[in-house]
Design a protein around this motif. Structure first.
Motif: not given
Ligand code: ARG
Length: 265
Positions: A245-252, A120-124
């Motif tokens: 989504a992970i990027y934005a939800l980490t930043a905010d 499988v592929d993994f997200s950040t």
């Protein structure tokens, strides 16, 4: 001057009345359209595969699955304007579910590993974990090295298919590893004396030790890991959306706040 003021006031009041009226009208329209042709299209659904016996990442509160992963997944779904459904299954069937398409993604405090990357592929990565060793108070095992020393015969209990299972099988050999369907069953086996320790991720380990008397976590760590969401290799579009989504939800601050809520620093 007074006249101008009075006029201005009258204008403001007319505007306000108009706004109230139009917003009322909007509401009626929405009500009238309920269930009718103009109703908003149903949201697309994201199906998450997990194993909900892994507090604080996923566990049952009544019949609801809650925890770090459940909340981050919900935030990701909201960000993507999609609905979320969580499917609970054995940990070692999650990757198969993602590969076969009965789930869109897997999220289960799942460590990124070379072997899994072939499937499988993994997200950040959104969190880190540490494999630790739980023993009974007064156990002759006082460090991780005791477990792996030449001639040692100690047995380890693990959750089937986890990295704790894989690493201890490499280091101790198959015959010294006993596999259970979840960490809690492994801990019951430790208390009953059929294994000498349990190898599991640090946060679930803390929860298990808190829920069971007479156990402790060794100070020495076994392995450091990164947790991520896994996605079917053919679904690069979803992986991109999840990473955004992970990027934005980490930043905010959303993801850090969820982690802080469940994990004591
Ligand atoms: N981090 C470990 C792994 O990826 C254990 C995960 C177990 N997760 C669970 N929800 N039971 O193998």
């Amino acid at each position: 001057m007074k006249k101008i003021l009075a006029l201005a006031l009258a204008l403001v009041m007319i505007c306000a009345t108009f706004c109230v009226l139009t917003s009322c009208k909007d509401k009626t329209e929405v009500n009238e359209n309920n269930g009718e042709t103009n109703a908003p299209a149903p949201k697309e659904k994201l199906v998450m595969a997990t194993n909900a016996y892994f507090p604080p990442y996923e566990f049952y509160e009544g019949d609801k699955i809650v925890g770090v992963d459940a909340e981050i997944a919900q935030a990701v779904a909201n960000y993507l304007n999609m609905d979320l459904e969580i499917k609970d299954m054995e940990f070692d069937t999650i990757i198969t579910a993602v590969k076969e398409g009965s789930a869109d993604f897997g999220m289960a405090g799942m460590t990124i590993t070379e072997d899994r990357l072939k499937e499988v592929d993994f997200s950040t990565s959104y969190a880190t974990g540490v494999q630790v060793v739980i023993v009974a108070d007064g156990s002759p095992i006082t460090t991780v090295d005791d477990l792996f020393a030449d001639g040692a015969t100690y047995k380890a209990g693990v959750q089937q298919g986890t990295t704790g299972d894989t690493y201890s099988t490499w280091d101790l050999g198959d015959e010294r590893v006993v596999r259970y369907s979840n960490g809690s069953n492994a801990v019951m086996a430790l208390k009953g004396g059929s294994v000498d320790c349990v190898i599991i991720d640090n946060e679930p380990a803390k929860a298990l030790v808190a829920a069971n008397s007479g156990l402790k976590i060794l100070d020495t760590e076994y392995a450091n890991e990164a947790y991520a969401i896994c996605v079917n290799k053919e679904n690069g579009a979803l992986l991109e959306k999840i990473n955004a989504a992970i990027y934005a939800l980490t930043a905010d601050g959303t993801i850090p706040a969820i982690l802080d809520k469940y994990i004591a620093k």
